[in-house]
Design a protein around this motif. Structure first.
Motif, PDB file in Angstrom:
ATOM      1  N   ILE A 119      -2.168  29.878   9.094  1.00 15.12           N
ATOM      2  CA  ILE A 119      -1.018  29.184   8.504  1.00 15.12           C
ATOM      3  C   ILE A 119      -1.452  28.610   7.166  1.00 15.12           C
ATOM      4  O   ILE A 119      -2.469  27.920   7.065  1.00 15.12           O
ATOM      5  N   ILE A 120      -0.685  28.915   6.143  1.00 13.44           N
ATOM      6  CA  ILE A 120      -0.902  28.343   4.818  1.00 13.44           C
ATOM      7  C   ILE A 120       0.198  27.307   4.629  1.00 13.44           C
ATOM      8  O   ILE A 120       1.378  27.591   4.854  1.00 13.44           O
ATOM      9  N   ALA A 144       3.238  31.376  -2.740  1.00 19.15           N
ATOM     10  CA  ALA A 144       3.277  30.246  -3.676  1.00 19.15           C
ATOM     11  C   ALA A 144       4.702  29.715  -3.807  1.00 19.15           C
ATOM     12  O   ALA A 144       4.927  28.496  -3.776  1.00 19.15           O
ATOM     13  N   HIS A 145       5.684  30.597  -3.923  1.00 25.58           N
ATOM     14  CA  HIS A 145       7.084  30.189  -4.048  1.00 25.58           C
ATOM     15  C   HIS A 145       7.533  29.401  -2.811  1.00 25.58           C
ATOM     16  O   HIS A 145       8.166  28.346  -2.931  1.00 25.58           O
ATOM     17  N   LEU A 146       7.185  29.899  -1.635  1.00 22.55           N
ATOM     18  CA  LEU A 146       7.593  29.221  -0.399  1.00 22.55           C
ATOM     19  C   LEU A 146       6.899  27.873  -0.243  1.00 22.55           C
ATOM     20  O   LEU A 146       7.519  26.894   0.187  1.00 22.55           O
ATOM     21  N   LEU A 147       5.616  27.799  -0.605  1.00 19.98           N
ATOM     22  CA  LEU A 147       4.903  26.515  -0.543  1.00 19.98           C
ATOM     23  C   LEU A 147       5.553  25.498  -1.469  1.00 19.98           C
ATOM     24  O   LEU A 147       5.675  24.316  -1.128  1.00 19.98           O
ATOM     25  N   LEU A 148       5.985  25.948  -2.651  1.00 19.55           N
ATOM     26  CA  LEU A 148       6.631  25.041  -3.605  1.00 19.55           C
ATOM     27  C   LEU A 148       8.013  24.606  -3.141  1.00 19.55           C
ATOM     28  O   LEU A 148       8.578  23.660  -3.683  1.00 19.55           O
ATOM     29  N   SER A 177       5.732  26.096   5.219  1.00 15.53           N
ATOM     30  CA  SER A 177       4.428  26.659   5.565  1.00 15.53           C
ATOM     31  C   SER A 177       4.667  28.136   5.846  1.00 15.53           C
ATOM     32  O   SER A 177       5.780  28.558   6.145  1.00 15.53           O
ATOM     33  N   VAL A 178       3.622  28.927   5.732  1.00 17.72           N
ATOM     34  CA  VAL A 178       3.732  30.370   5.949  1.00 17.72           C
ATOM     35  C   VAL A 178       2.730  30.764   7.031  1.00 17.72           C
ATOM     36  O   VAL A 178       1.531  30.523   6.891  1.00 17.72           O
ATOM     37  N   THR A 179       3.223  31.356   8.109  1.00 23.61           N
ATOM     38  CA  THR A 179       2.368  31.822   9.193  1.00 23.61           C
ATOM     39  C   THR A 179       2.160  33.320   9.058  1.00 23.61           C
ATOM     40  O   THR A 179       3.131  34.079   9.034  1.00 23.61           O
ATOM     41  N   LEU A 180       0.905  33.724   8.948  1.00 23.58           N
ATOM     42  CA  LEU A 180       0.533  35.133   8.940  1.00 23.58           C
ATOM     43  C   LEU A 180      -0.112  35.401  10.300  1.00 23.58           C
ATOM     44  O   LEU A 180      -1.212  34.922  10.574  1.00 23.58           O
TER      45      LEU A 180
END
Length: 161
Positions: free
Chosen positions: A87-88, A71-75, A79-82
């Motif tokens: 990818i979120i 959530a912190h990184l999205l804000l 994007s976050v790759t798992l």
């Protein structure tokens, strides 16, 4: 290479109208029969059941911290790759303004997280067996008829889920 079946998906078939063209006849579509939701703790227990050396508290804590960190990184507009999950990424929606100069943050209607599957999640269809079941409405009507000792079930209009 043969794929191995690792799941079974229950679905029913429902008749739906075309929302873009009401004059078109209804068409048959698959409707997923979701069984429920798995909580963070249940997911942690499932992970441990696959032979994890970590405690339930550790796995639960990592999952909870991961949610906060994502959530912190999205804000911050990352994007976050798992790996092998997906990818979120952040997504923004807004109402249109007459001109760029008239556009304000009041035009922004939503800031959400979206998900794009990767790895095995990207094509779950390859590892599943489909199982056609009655609609939830048909299931409920059948149960009601059985409870009432009725020999027949009226399923007219039973395609609504």
């Amino acid at each position: 290479m043969a794929t191995k079946t690792i799941g079974k998906i229950d679905f029913s078939v429902v008749m739906l109208a075309n929302g873009m063209n009401e004059n078109e006849p209804k068409r048959a579509y698959a409707y997923l029969q979701q069984k429920g939701n798995v909580t963070t703790e249940q997911l942690a227990k499932h992970i441990i059941s696959h032979g994890s050396n970590f405690s339930l508290g550790t796995v639960t804590g990592v999952l909870a911290d991961m949610g906060d960190c994502i959530a912190h990184l999205l804000l911050e507009c990352y994007s976050v790759t798992l790996n092998d999950i997906g990818i979120i990424y952040p997504s923004i929606r807004s109402k249109g303004a007459e001109t760029a100069e008239k556009f304000t943050t009041d035009h922004i209607t939503a800031l959400t997280a979206k998900f794009m599957a990767r790895g095995e999640l990207a094509n779950l269809r390859e590892n599943v067996r489909f199982n056609r079941v009655p609609t939830r409405k048909a299931q409920a009507l059948t149960l009601q008829a059985q409870t009432n000792g009725e020999a027949t079930v009226n399923l007219v209009g039973g395609d609504d889920d």
